[in-house]
Enzyme design. Structure first.
Site, PDB file in Angstrom:
ATOM      1  N   LYS A  92      82.637  41.668   5.651  1.00  0.00           N
ATOM      2  CA  LYS A  92      84.055  41.409   5.820  1.00  0.00           C
ATOM      3  C   LYS A  92      84.283  39.914   6.012  1.00  0.00           C
ATOM      4  O   LYS A  92      83.320  39.237   6.363  1.00  0.00           O
ATOM      5  CB  LYS A  92      84.613  42.221   6.978  1.00  0.00           C
ATOM      6  CG  LYS A  92      84.119  41.763   8.358  1.00  0.00           C
ATOM      7  CD  LYS A  92      84.773  42.521   9.450  1.00  0.00           C
ATOM      8  CE  LYS A  92      86.004  41.844   9.970  1.00  0.00           C
ATOM      9  NZ  LYS A  92      85.763  40.727  10.881  1.00  0.00           N
ATOM     10  N   HIS A 122      80.890  46.908  10.532  1.00  0.00           N
ATOM     11  CA  HIS A 122      79.810  47.290  11.452  1.00  0.00           C
ATOM     12  C   HIS A 122      80.272  48.282  12.517  1.00  0.00           C
ATOM     13  O   HIS A 122      79.450  48.915  13.159  1.00  0.00           O
ATOM     14  CB  HIS A 122      79.140  46.051  12.066  1.00  0.00           C
ATOM     15  CG  HIS A 122      79.935  45.391  13.142  1.00  0.00           C
ATOM     16  ND1 HIS A 122      80.943  44.506  12.884  1.00  0.00           N
ATOM     17  CD2 HIS A 122      79.871  45.487  14.494  1.00  0.00           C
ATOM     18  CE1 HIS A 122      81.454  44.083  14.027  1.00  0.00           C
ATOM     19  NE2 HIS A 122      80.828  44.659  15.024  1.00  0.00           N
ATOM     20  N   LYS A 126      78.322  52.115  14.726  1.00  0.00           N
ATOM     21  CA  LYS A 126      78.214  52.371  16.164  1.00  0.00           C
ATOM     22  C   LYS A 126      78.172  53.886  16.401  1.00  0.00           C
ATOM     23  O   LYS A 126      79.010  54.621  15.884  1.00  0.00           O
ATOM     24  CB  LYS A 126      79.409  51.766  16.913  1.00  0.00           C
ATOM     25  CG  LYS A 126      79.443  50.226  16.879  1.00  0.00           C
ATOM     26  CD  LYS A 126      80.621  49.696  17.699  1.00  0.00           C
ATOM     27  CE  LYS A 126      80.927  48.244  17.424  1.00  0.00           C
ATOM     28  NZ  LYS A 126      80.016  47.293  18.042  1.00  0.00           N
ATOM     29  N   GLU A 160      88.231  41.784  23.958  1.00  0.00           N
ATOM     30  CA  GLU A 160      87.024  40.956  24.032  1.00  0.00           C
ATOM     31  C   GLU A 160      87.206  39.875  25.096  1.00  0.00           C
ATOM     32  O   GLU A 160      88.317  39.368  25.267  1.00  0.00           O
ATOM     33  CB  GLU A 160      86.756  40.275  22.696  1.00  0.00           C
ATOM     34  CG  GLU A 160      86.469  41.246  21.573  1.00  0.00           C
ATOM     35  CD  GLU A 160      86.078  40.508  20.303  1.00  0.00           C
ATOM     36  OE1 GLU A 160      84.869  40.276  20.123  1.00  0.00           O
ATOM     37  OE2 GLU A 160      86.954  40.151  19.510  1.00  0.00           O
ATOM     38  N   ASP A 179      91.337  39.613  11.284  1.00  0.00           N
ATOM     39  CA  ASP A 179      89.936  39.683  11.705  1.00  0.00           C
ATOM     40  C   ASP A 179      89.558  41.089  12.170  1.00  0.00           C
ATOM     41  O   ASP A 179      88.424  41.517  11.980  1.00  0.00           O
ATOM     42  CB  ASP A 179      89.708  38.669  12.845  1.00  0.00           C
ATOM     43  CG  ASP A 179      88.246  38.508  13.216  1.00  0.00           C
ATOM     44  OD1 ASP A 179      87.403  38.570  12.292  1.00  0.00           O
ATOM     45  OD2 ASP A 179      87.944  38.305  14.411  1.00  0.00           O
ATOM     46  N   HIS A 184      88.144  47.011  11.644  1.00  0.00           N
ATOM     47  CA  HIS A 184      87.603  47.749  12.791  1.00  0.00           C
ATOM     48  C   HIS A 184      88.613  48.730  13.413  1.00  0.00           C
ATOM     49  O   HIS A 184      88.304  49.891  13.656  1.00  0.00           O
ATOM     50  CB  HIS A 184      87.127  46.777  13.871  1.00  0.00           C
ATOM     51  CG  HIS A 184      86.144  45.762  13.374  1.00  0.00           C
ATOM     52  ND1 HIS A 184      85.241  46.024  12.377  1.00  0.00           N
ATOM     53  CD2 HIS A 184      85.916  44.476  13.747  1.00  0.00           C
ATOM     54  CE1 HIS A 184      84.495  44.938  12.157  1.00  0.00           C
ATOM     55  NE2 HIS A 184      84.901  43.989  12.973  1.00  0.00           N
ATOM     56  N   LYS A 284      91.219  38.168  22.003  1.00  0.00           N
ATOM     57  CA  LYS A 284      90.092  37.376  22.496  1.00  0.00           C
ATOM     58  C   LYS A 284      90.434  36.878  23.902  1.00  0.00           C
ATOM     59  O   LYS A 284      91.615  36.785  24.266  1.00  0.00           O
ATOM     60  CB  LYS A 284      89.901  36.144  21.618  1.00  0.00           C
ATOM     61  CG  LYS A 284      89.608  36.465  20.175  1.00  0.00           C
ATOM     62  CD  LYS A 284      88.118  36.545  19.951  1.00  0.00           C
ATOM     63  CE  LYS A 284      87.791  36.761  18.502  1.00  0.00           C
ATOM     64  NZ  LYS A 284      86.663  37.654  18.300  1.00  0.00           N
TER      65      LYS A 284
HETATM   66  C1  BG6 Z   1      83.786  40.756  14.005  1.00  0.00           C
HETATM   67  C2  BG6 Z   1      84.887  39.758  14.220  1.00  0.00           C
HETATM   68  O1  BG6 Z   1      83.967  41.440  12.798  1.00  0.00           O
HETATM   69  O2  BG6 Z   1      83.789  41.689  15.070  1.00  0.00           O
HETATM   70  C3  BG6 Z   1      84.698  39.043  15.540  1.00  0.00           C
HETATM   71  O3  BG6 Z   1      84.896  38.813  13.149  1.00  0.00           O
HETATM   72  C4  BG6 Z   1      84.575  40.055  16.675  1.00  0.00           C
HETATM   73  O4  BG6 Z   1      85.771  38.144  15.793  1.00  0.00           O
HETATM   74  C5  BG6 Z   1      83.541  41.117  16.333  1.00  0.00           C
HETATM   75  O5  BG6 Z   1      84.189  39.345  17.829  1.00  0.00           O
HETATM   76  C6  BG6 Z   1      83.579  42.246  17.352  1.00  0.00           C
HETATM   77  O6  BG6 Z   1      82.478  43.101  17.165  1.00  0.00           O
HETATM   78  P1  BG6 Z   1      81.859  43.915  18.383  1.00  0.00           P
HETATM   79  O7  BG6 Z   1      80.798  44.779  17.769  1.00  0.00           O
HETATM   80  O8  BG6 Z   1      81.339  42.923  19.356  1.00  0.00           O
HETATM   81  O9  BG6 Z   1      83.004  44.712  18.951  1.00  0.00           O
END
Ligand code: BG6
Length: 435
Positions: A92, A122, A126, A160, A179, A184, A284
């Protein structure tokens, strides 16, 4: 390897692995690179008896996806022949808006078959995300109440504590919405909202997920402004760390209007979900790291407990917690022991670690393995990607057109901007705490 491996490294295995590695250097848009790659692959394939199967993983800047795809297609490197498979993993972000995602799909599909393209997210690797499917469809208990008759609303949170850190250049051109949301958060949403697939295989599962995304109401720009909050963090502490203003981050424009937080209210226009809002938020530099999907069930009629203060009744939430805790919890009301009827909220929680001995993983291990065995169930199909961008597009357009006005701020280390609370307060609802 030593720095990032999640398990113990065995020296023998590491040596064997490193022995298989070759390196080819070249420009992504230079045909000479692919001729070199062809020669190296021919050598490796002979030496290693790979049956000429090839997996190309494009962990590259997004602008290189199309040129690399084009060269791999045109050079024949990715042509499937004589029983050998040729697959491409694309990272991505897949496009930066609807038009660019459609153009990228068109370009890649002109050279490769859909079954060769693995668009990675990703989140789908999970365990707890995959468990949403199992919870819903391997238990008879939940499905009968998984609809607008019983569910009041759904909250999806990806909070986050991380700041933008050293990703200023990428992030400032991207923002929280692009993003995180069409990828996600929409993966989580589609797993919660989809209809039961007829089979647990890639075509059936991905079709139902795409249908769910396709059923999200696409707002006009005015409605998009009303049903969204975008905000940027300003200096404060996150835990023990001092965080500077987002605008002070390296490679971020000092007058940037890029959002580091977004909250949306979405409606799904189908029989199952009509009238049930899905509230999404991600940001964030927030108070805690927490990814969860919470299903809020409708309140019981209170008549029977007329003398009980209603606000003491717990709300019925089913919470699927993805990180950092991997658990599923149910909140309900119970009688407080004693001679009078008093009611209190209690919880029942299933924790993964209490039952299973799984090593922590990032999700990538599962996904790369699935690609090697040709199982595309956890990868996104072209129509899923485009359905996601179609929903997000009016928010992008509306924000661009109103410019900086409407950009809220929140203190780093907080739970987000007050405007996000108002988004739910307007509907007489509230977010679950992030902490
Ligand atoms: C990424 C984003 O795809 O996913 C990041 O580009 C983000 O900005 C991350 O921090 C979050 O992934 P995870 O697995 O830590 O929730």
């Amino acid at each position: 390897m030593r720095r990032f491996a999640t398990g113990k490294i065995e020296d023998d295995a590491a040596d064997r692995l490193l022995d298989c590695v070759s390196y080819v250097n070249g420009g992504a848009d230079d045909s000479a690179t692919y001729q070199k790659l062809d020669r190296v692959l021919a050598r490796v394939e002979q030496a290693r008896d790979t049956r000429r199967n090839r997996l190309f993983y494009l962990a590259t800047p997004p602008a290189s996806f199309a040129p690399i795809g084009r060269h791999l297609g045109q050079s024949g490197l990715a042509r499937e022949e004589n029983g050998a498979w040729r697959r491409i993993i694309i990272e991505k972000p897949f496009g930066t808006d609807l038009a660019s995602a459609q153009a990228l799909n068109r370009e890649l599909l002109g050279l490769l078959e859909e079954h060769q393209i693995y668009r990675i997210d990703h989140y789908l690797g999970k365990e707890t995300v995959q468990n949403i499917l199992v919870l819903r469809f391997a238990n008879g208990l939940f499905e009968p109440i998984w609809n607008r008759d019983h569910i009041d609303h759904v909250q999806i949170t990806v909070a986050e504590t991380l700041t933008v850190g050293r990703r200023g250049r990428f992030y400032d051109a991207t923002g929280a919405l692009r993003d995180m949301v069409p990828n996600h958060l929409f993966q989580l949403l589609s797993l919660v909202a989809m209809e039961p697939p007829s089979r647990f295989e890639a075509h059936a599962v991905r079709s139902e997920k795409a249908e769910a995304l396709d059923a999200i109401h696409v707002p006009n720009e005015a409605a998009a402004l009303q049903d969204s909050v975008r905000a940027q963090y300003v200096a404060a502490r996150v835990g023990n760390n001092e965080v500077e203003d987002y605008r002070g981050t390296a490679d971020v424009r000092p007058d940037s209007t890029t959002e580091t937080y977004v909250a949306l209210k979405l409606m799904i226009d189908n029989w199952r979900w009509a009238g049930v809002p899905f509230y999404l938020r991600t940001g964030k530099a927030l108070k805690s790291r927490r990814t969860e999907v919470s299903i809020k069930f409708k309140q019981a009629p209170f008549a029977m407990f007329r003398d009980t203060p209603v606000d003491q009744l717990a709300e019925n939430f089913l919470v699927m917690s993805i990180q950092p805790d991997e658990c599923i919890g149910l909140q309900f009301n119970a009688k407080v022991p004693g001679p009078v009827i008093a009611i209190s909220g209690v919880g029942m929680t299933f924790k993964y670690q209490d039952y299973f001995d799984a090593a922590p993983s990032t999700g990538y291990e599962t996904l790369i393995y699935d690609c090697m065995i040709g199982d595309a169930i956890l990868f996104q199909r072209a129509d899923e990607i485009e359905a996601g961008w179609r929903v997000v597009q009016p928010f992008l357009d509306a924000w661009r057109n109103v410019g900086p006005s409407g950009l809220a701020v929140y203190k780093a280390g907080s739970e987000g901007p007050a405007e996000a609370d108002q988004l739910l307060a307007r509907d007489v609802r509230r977010w679950r705490p992030i902490a």
